[in-house]
Design an enzyme around this catalytic site. Sequence first.
Site, PDB file in Angstrom:
ATOM      1  N   SER A  23     -35.528  -9.826   9.978  1.00 29.12           N
ATOM      2  CA  SER A  23     -35.940  -8.458   9.673  1.00 29.12           C
ATOM      3  C   SER A  23     -37.415  -8.250   9.961  1.00 29.12           C
ATOM      4  CB  SER A  23     -35.724  -8.153   8.187  1.00 29.12           C
ATOM      5  OG  SER A  23     -34.365  -8.253   7.880  1.00 29.12           O
ATOM      6  N   HIS A  54     -26.472  -0.962  15.512  1.00 30.87           N
ATOM      7  CA  HIS A  54     -27.380  -1.840  16.264  1.00 30.87           C
ATOM      8  C   HIS A  54     -26.544  -2.913  16.931  1.00 30.87           C
ATOM      9  CE1 HIS A  54     -30.351  -0.036  13.719  1.00 30.87           C
ATOM     10  NE2 HIS A  54     -29.801  -0.558  12.643  1.00 30.87           N
ATOM     11  N   HIS A  76     -25.136  -9.949   9.771  1.00 26.79           N
ATOM     12  CA  HIS A  76     -25.183 -10.425   8.382  1.00 26.79           C
ATOM     13  C   HIS A  76     -23.786 -10.345   7.753  1.00 26.79           C
ATOM     14  CE1 HIS A  76     -29.324  -8.905   9.101  1.00 26.79           C
ATOM     15  NE2 HIS A  76     -29.693  -9.934   8.349  1.00 26.79           N
ATOM     16  N   TYR A  78     -23.252  -9.321   4.813  1.00 25.51           N
ATOM     17  CA  TYR A  78     -23.162  -8.094   4.009  1.00 25.51           C
ATOM     18  C   TYR A  78     -22.786  -6.868   4.827  1.00 25.51           C
ATOM     19  CZ  TYR A  78     -28.022  -7.166   5.494  1.00 25.51           C
ATOM     20  OH  TYR A  78     -29.143  -6.946   6.228  1.00 25.51           O
ATOM     21  N   GLU A  79     -22.864  -6.995   6.167  1.00 29.23           N
ATOM     22  CA  GLU A  79     -22.439  -5.869   7.012  1.00 29.23           C
ATOM     23  C   GLU A  79     -20.928  -5.868   7.199  1.00 29.23           C
ATOM     24  OE1 GLU A  79     -25.519  -5.112  10.432  1.00 29.23           O
ATOM     25  OE2 GLU A  79     -25.415  -7.261  10.031  1.00 29.23           O
ATOM     26  N   ALA A 106     -36.648 -12.654   6.679  1.00 26.81           N
ATOM     27  CA  ALA A 106     -37.524 -12.237   5.587  1.00 26.81           C
ATOM     28  C   ALA A 106     -36.936 -12.815   4.299  1.00 26.81           C
ATOM     29  CB  ALA A 106     -37.577 -10.716   5.512  1.00 26.81           C
ATOM     30  N   MET A 204     -30.744 -13.325   2.499  1.00 28.28           N
ATOM     31  CA  MET A 204     -29.325 -12.993   2.708  1.00 28.28           C
ATOM     32  C   MET A 204     -28.822 -13.437   4.082  1.00 28.28           C
ATOM     33  SD  MET A 204     -29.602  -9.080   1.351  1.00 28.28           S
ATOM     34  CE  MET A 204     -30.626  -8.679  -0.097  1.00 28.28           C
ATOM     35  N   SER A 205     -29.474 -14.434   4.667  1.00 31.02           N
ATOM     36  CA  SER A 205     -29.089 -14.806   6.042  1.00 31.02           C
ATOM     37  C   SER A 205     -29.364 -16.280   6.286  1.00 31.02           C
ATOM     38  CB  SER A 205     -29.895 -13.953   7.035  1.00 31.02           C
ATOM     39  OG  SER A 205     -31.268 -14.256   6.932  1.00 31.02           O
ATOM     40  N   ASN A 228     -42.002 -10.264  -0.159  1.00 30.07           N
ATOM     41  CA  ASN A 228     -42.179  -9.719  -1.517  1.00 30.07           C
ATOM     42  C   ASN A 228     -41.990 -10.847  -2.514  1.00 30.07           C
ATOM     43  OD1 ASN A 228     -39.205  -9.251  -0.411  1.00 30.07           O
ATOM     44  ND2 ASN A 228     -39.036  -9.571  -2.616  1.00 30.07           N
ATOM     45  N   HIS A 240     -36.320  -2.112   1.099  1.00 27.84           N
ATOM     46  CA  HIS A 240     -36.180  -2.615   2.467  1.00 27.84           C
ATOM     47  C   HIS A 240     -37.415  -2.233   3.293  1.00 27.84           C
ATOM     48  CE1 HIS A 240     -34.132  -4.277   5.850  1.00 27.84           C
ATOM     49  NE2 HIS A 240     -34.048  -3.127   6.503  1.00 27.84           N
TER      50      HIS A 240
HETATM   51  N1  HPA Z   1     -34.103 -11.012  -1.937  1.00 30.63           N
HETATM   52  C1  HPA Z   1     -33.156 -11.210  -0.979  1.00 30.63           C
HETATM   53  N2  HPA Z   1     -33.389 -11.032   0.313  1.00 30.63           N
HETATM   54  C2  HPA Z   1     -34.626 -10.670   0.665  1.00 30.63           C
HETATM   55  C3  HPA Z   1     -35.650 -10.442  -0.271  1.00 30.63           C
HETATM   56  C4  HPA Z   1     -35.364 -10.629  -1.653  1.00 30.63           C
HETATM   57  O1  HPA Z   1     -36.215 -10.457  -2.535  1.00 30.63           O
HETATM   58  N3  HPA Z   1     -36.766 -10.077   0.419  1.00 30.63           N
HETATM   59  C5  HPA Z   1     -36.403 -10.091   1.744  1.00 30.63           C
HETATM   60  N4  HPA Z   1     -35.125 -10.440   1.889  1.00 30.63           N
END
Ligand code: HPA
Length: 246
Positions: A23, A54, A76, A78-79, A106, A204-205, A228, A240
């Site tokens: 991401s 995409h 992903h 989740y998609e 990320a 998540m990946s 974050n 996001h």
């Molecule tokens: N949690 C899960 N996936 C993420 C996060 C998070 O805080 N930040 C970026 N991808």
Amino acid sequence: MKAVKFLQSRWRERPRVAIVLGSGLGDVVQQVQGAVRVPYRSIPFFPPPSVQGHSGVLHLGNMARTQVALLEGRMHLYEGYSPAEVVFPVRVLALAGVEVLIVTCAAGGIAPRAVPASLMFFSDHLNFQGSNPLAGPHDARWGQRFVDLSKAYDRDLRSSAVKAARRLKLKFTEGVYVALQGPSYETPAEIRALGRLGADAVGMSTVPEVLAARQLGTRVLAIATISNRAAGLSKKLLSHEEVLEE
Ligand code: HPA
């Protein structure tokens, strides 16, 4: 095998390294020189675009004097993609002769040292996605049935990454990534629990691609950009937009 043959017909020189862009890292494609761009939808059996539309592009070219295959647009779980669909591009590139996979993503920082705008090189992972792309009827073309993961993340690649990060004065840590299915971010209680279980960052990946690559013997370097602090660890709410920006 059709997909492997198709790609081999597209490149002048075999890529040695495949890079999966996480991401917010789409700009990296501009650094590929002499790129041949191959849309995923033109590659036999590549998964169809998700509802968001995409579809993704494979960039074949040169980066830092190395032939690379850059995957822009990752699938992903989740998609709604199946685990086998998520890892299909990595399997095809590994079978086509790629020796090293660099996977990026990320992630939210859990360990105190995993602060926003730092990198984390994976030393290990926890698979809490509730699925494994290696499960199901065994197809010997994808490698062994039972795969050793005691050294999933290549030490030498990681130490090269550490040296490069030091040279570039980038903030980085090494640590354990936990993969969840998402797409909701975690609860603060989940983050407290995951921290106690040994996770340093959450996302998540990445884990499905690593599993498929290791099944085929491809060496792996995985890098998270910490976007974050994970849920409950800072006053900010998660979004996001913030993840992409960071
Ligand atoms: N949690 C899960 N996936 C993420 C996060 C998070 O805080 N930040 C970026 N991808």
